[in-house]
Design a protein around this motif. Sequence first.
Motif, PDB file in Angstrom:
ATOM      1  N   HIS A  17       0.834  -1.206   0.000  1.00  0.00           N
ATOM      2  CA  HIS A  17       0.000   0.000   0.000  1.00  0.00           C
ATOM      3  C   HIS A  17       0.872   1.261   0.000  1.00  0.00           C
ATOM      4  O   HIS A  17       0.639   2.209  -0.754  1.00  0.00           O
ATOM      5  N   HIS A  47      -3.750   9.493   1.388  1.00  0.00           N
ATOM      6  CA  HIS A  47      -2.966   8.418   2.006  1.00  0.00           C
ATOM      7  C   HIS A  47      -2.092   8.944   3.138  1.00  0.00           C
ATOM      8  O   HIS A  47      -1.949   8.285   4.175  1.00  0.00           O
ATOM      9  N   PHE A  60     -10.273   1.368  -0.611  1.00  0.00           N
ATOM     10  CA  PHE A  60      -9.871   0.743  -1.865  1.00  0.00           C
ATOM     11  C   PHE A  60      -9.540  -0.730  -1.576  1.00  0.00           C
ATOM     12  O   PHE A  60      -9.061  -1.059  -0.490  1.00  0.00           O
TER      13      PHE A  60
HETATM   14 FE    FE Z   1      -5.043   3.271  -0.595  1.00  0.00          FE
END
Ligand code: FE
Length: 211
Positions: free
Chosen positions: A34, A85, A173
């Motif tokens: 990620h 993020h 996600f």
């Molecule tokens: Fe993400």
Amino acid sequence: MTLQIQFKKYELPPLPYKVDALEPYISKDIIDVHYNGHHKGYVNGANSLLERLEKVVKGDLQAGHYDIQGIVRGLTFNINGHKLHALYWENMAPNGKGGGKPGGALADLINKQYGSFDRFKQVFTETANSLPGTGWAVLYYDTESSNLQIMTFENHFMNHIAEIPIILILDEFEHAYYLQYKNKRADYVNAWWNVVNWDAAEKKLQKYLTK
Ligand code: FE
């Protein structure tokens, strides 16, 4: 005369903990891919599109040889991806220090608006679980009404959304959970509450309260 135009580039912020620091709730493999894959990809994507936009602005690319809508849409996607993020990493705490309940002004606001933390948690969880497809569940502070608001961002390329006063954010996600939770997104949402960094959330709220 050659135009001296250069957009400042984005940088990948350091991950505030080790990749295995959120286990067992979010696995080392997920955080590794990620952060080092997806988040880094957003930063690199934004920077390469900025370089392309520089060329457009300077006239180095002729009309018809670039797709301005594609560039701007790509910038929206990548810049939002990067910023959201960065917030997501910050609002999780490593090595068992996360979870529990908020304190301070955030707890006061939650109690005032939702009656109790448990009720707030239920509403946020329901909101997160109701998100169709891909996106984010978000708690933000509405500076106009002085209310906390819960909302979802479907994808993150529709418009510029990253500068609203976000207090808490949950990445939904598939890359955020699939390696560990497969199609059981609700199990990931439940596990995530165990790593929430309430101190970081309170700091964010204080920043907006004093503005
Ligand atoms: Fe993400």
